[in-house]
Enzyme design. Structure first.
Site, short mmCIF file in Angstrom:
data_model
loop_
_atom_site.label_atom_id
_atom_site.label_comp_id
_atom_site.label_asym_id
_atom_site.label_seq_id
_atom_site.Cartn_x
_atom_site.Cartn_y
_atom_site.Cartn_z
N ARG A 18 -18.16 -37.68 -97.90
CA ARG A 18 -18.25 -38.72 -98.94
C ARG A 18 -19.65 -39.33 -98.83
O ARG A 18 -20.04 -39.81 -97.76
CB ARG A 18 -17.17 -39.78 -98.75
CG ARG A 18 -17.17 -40.91 -99.80
CD ARG A 18 -15.94 -41.79 -99.61
NE ARG A 18 -15.87 -42.90 -100.57
CZ ARG A 18 -16.22 -44.16 -100.30
NH1 ARG A 18 -16.69 -44.49 -99.09
NH2 ARG A 18 -16.11 -45.09 -101.21
N ASN A 20 -17.47 -48.06 -105.24
CA ASN A 20 -16.97 -48.43 -103.92
C ASN A 20 -16.44 -49.86 -103.92
O ASN A 20 -17.10 -50.78 -104.42
CB ASN A 20 -18.11 -48.31 -102.89
CG ASN A 20 -17.65 -48.64 -101.49
OD1 ASN A 20 -16.93 -47.87 -100.87
ND2 ASN A 20 -18.06 -49.80 -100.97
N GLU A 21 -15.22 -50.03 -103.40
CA GLU A 21 -14.62 -51.36 -103.21
C GLU A 21 -14.99 -52.29 -104.36
O GLU A 21 -15.61 -53.35 -104.16
CB GLU A 21 -15.06 -51.93 -101.86
CG GLU A 21 -14.67 -51.04 -100.68
CD GLU A 21 -15.17 -51.55 -99.32
OE1 GLU A 21 -15.81 -52.63 -99.27
OE2 GLU A 21 -14.92 -50.86 -98.31
N HIS A 77 -9.13 -48.36 -98.44
CA HIS A 77 -9.96 -48.39 -97.24
C HIS A 77 -9.21 -49.15 -96.16
O HIS A 77 -8.75 -50.27 -96.39
CB HIS A 77 -11.31 -49.05 -97.54
CG HIS A 77 -12.17 -48.26 -98.48
ND1 HIS A 77 -13.43 -48.66 -98.87
CD2 HIS A 77 -11.94 -47.07 -99.10
CE1 HIS A 77 -13.94 -47.75 -99.68
NE2 HIS A 77 -13.05 -46.78 -99.85
N TYR A 86 -9.14 -50.92 -92.76
CA TYR A 86 -9.80 -51.60 -91.64
C TYR A 86 -8.82 -52.60 -91.01
O TYR A 86 -7.67 -52.24 -90.73
CB TYR A 86 -11.10 -52.24 -92.11
CG TYR A 86 -12.17 -51.23 -92.49
CD1 TYR A 86 -12.85 -50.49 -91.53
CD2 TYR A 86 -12.51 -51.01 -93.82
CE1 TYR A 86 -13.82 -49.56 -91.87
CE2 TYR A 86 -13.50 -50.08 -94.17
CZ TYR A 86 -14.14 -49.36 -93.19
OH TYR A 86 -15.10 -48.44 -93.52
N GLU A 143 -12.19 -44.69 -96.65
CA GLU A 143 -12.89 -45.17 -95.45
C GLU A 143 -11.87 -45.69 -94.45
O GLU A 143 -10.84 -46.26 -94.84
CB GLU A 143 -13.84 -46.33 -95.78
CG GLU A 143 -15.03 -46.00 -96.65
CD GLU A 143 -15.93 -47.23 -96.88
OE1 GLU A 143 -15.79 -48.22 -96.11
OE2 GLU A 143 -16.72 -47.21 -97.83
N TRP A 160 -15.56 -43.73 -91.60
CA TRP A 160 -16.84 -44.42 -91.80
C TRP A 160 -17.46 -44.67 -90.43
O TRP A 160 -16.84 -45.28 -89.58
CB TRP A 160 -16.63 -45.75 -92.52
CG TRP A 160 -17.94 -46.42 -92.83
CD1 TRP A 160 -18.65 -47.23 -92.01
CD2 TRP A 160 -18.68 -46.30 -94.05
NE1 TRP A 160 -19.81 -47.62 -92.62
CE2 TRP A 160 -19.85 -47.07 -93.88
CE3 TRP A 160 -18.49 -45.62 -95.25
CZ2 TRP A 160 -20.81 -47.17 -94.90
CZ3 TRP A 160 -19.44 -45.74 -96.24
CH2 TRP A 160 -20.59 -46.52 -96.06
#
Length: 377
Positions: free
Chosen positions: A74, A152-153, A219, A221, A248, A277
């Site tokens: 990516r 992205n985001e 994503h 996290y 990610e 990531w």
């Protein structure tokens, strides 16, 4: 009974018509899965590369990521709103290099949208769409390889309900511009969807794509700091036959400690594609997310070593089959199955076709002999 039969027939014809608009051999979404041009389900496992900020490291990053066994990458692009625009010629080179290395797919994303609505320096999705339209000439013909991650985001933590219509509009804008590629849409809440806006509106957003060729991306996290949270989120999509990927994730973050083992394990269980990531170049206090030191594939960090041993372990290796004719212009070689990038152990049939005035003589290189057609594994 006749009326029911007529309705069913219309549905089947519509479904067939949608897929007829996709290009032959291209990547597509089927139910919850990514499918290649030969109809095979493909699970992509790869690593993010921050190209927009480290444009001089493309070659070493791509080759290093491939050497670890990743089947996808990516790549961060920029549309010029917040960071320097990556021009079409450079995007073309990125695609060409990634394809030549034998990746199954490359995800291209516009990073300027990150945190829109909360970060005043971020652009909206429509600005990103305009950039993709600028790139159309180099993206056309790569539908079998390129996944377009619109932005992205693309939404922060504020008024996340706005993400729904903005995302639907962006999908429809790309389709109206003639793109048939797989489209990837990141979640709001800085990609983490902690308020479930994307999950609760998944079917609604996906319905905006008349080609049924969109996948949603979360994503993972600090929000996903327990195995139960990871499983709960992934299983919802799996049980409802909705396409999801993890664009990610990391092994730590300022907002908490994600359960990377659960992310990898459940993604494998549910057939979900994932990208860690990131390869190198992180700053601003998240340097621990680098997978290698100093762009050196042979100098992995703790996170990189873990990812290589856990996320990439056992992933089928892919190889690129390159063919040429001598003299140039004297004929052509067709491959069956087509594509040129194959999982180890795949048997490929090669057929040489001589142009007028020439005859086929023999194979050379990794394949020898005079049999035509012939096969290689």
């Amino acid at each position: 009974m006749k009326r029911v039969l007529t309705i069913t027939l219309m549905f089947l014809l519509l479904f067939s018509h949608l897929y007829s608009q996709l290009k032959s051999g291209q990547l597509r979404i089927s139910g919850r899965n990514i499918v290649d041009g030969n109809g095979n389900v493909v699970r992509l496992v790869g690593i993010n590369h921050a190209h927009a900020w480290y444009r001089g490291y493309l070659g070493s990053a791509l080759s290093g990521i491939k050497s670890w066994g990743a089947n996808s990458v990516r790549v961060v692009l920029a549309c010029g709103y917040k960071w320097t625009k990556i021009p079409a010629s450079e995007v073309s080179a990125i695609i060409s290099q990634a394809r030549s290395l034998g990746f199954k797919a490359i995800v291209l994303e516009v990073h300027d949208t990150t945190g829109y609505g909360q970060d005043s320096s971020a652009c909206d999705l429509q600005t990103a769409v305009n950039y993709w339209i600028e790139l159309k000439s180099v993206l056309d013909g790569n539908e079998d390889f390129v996944i377009i991650n619109i932005g992205n985001e693309p939404w922060g933590n504020n008024n996340t309900s706005g993400w729904v219509n903005a995302t639907k509009q962006a999908i429809q804008s790309l389709r109206s511009a003639g793109f048939t590629h797989v489209i990837m849409c990141d979640a709001p809440c800085w990609g983490q969807d902690w308020d479930s806006t994307m999950k609760n509106n998944a079917s609604n957003v996906l319905s905006a794509d008349g080609l049924n060729n969109t996948i949603l991306s979360v994503h993972m996290y600090g929000v996903y700091n327990t195995a139960s949270k990871v499983q709960s989120y992934m299983s919802y999509y799996y049980n409802n036959n909705l396409p999801l990927c993890v664009g990610e994730f990391g092994n730590y973050h300022t907002d908490g400690d994600p359960d990377e083992q659960a992310i990898v394990s459940y993604a494998q269980q549910y057939g979900i594609s994932i990208w860690g990531w990131s390869w190198c170049g992180n700053g601003g206090g998240v340097e621990y997310l680098d997978m290698v030191y100093n762009w050196n594939e042979n100098a992995p960090t703790n996170w990189g070593s873990w990812f290589k041993s856990n996320a990439l372990a056992g992933l089928p290796q892919t190889y690129t089959l390159s063919v040429s004719v001598n003299p140039s212009g004297s004929g052509s070689v067709s491959l069956n199955p087509p594509g040129g990038s194959y999982t180890a152990g795949t048997q490929v049939e090669l057929t040489a076709q001589a142009n007028s005035g020439y005859v086929f003589s023999s194979w050379s290189g990794d394949l020898t002999g005079t049999q035509n057609p012939t096969t290689i594994t």
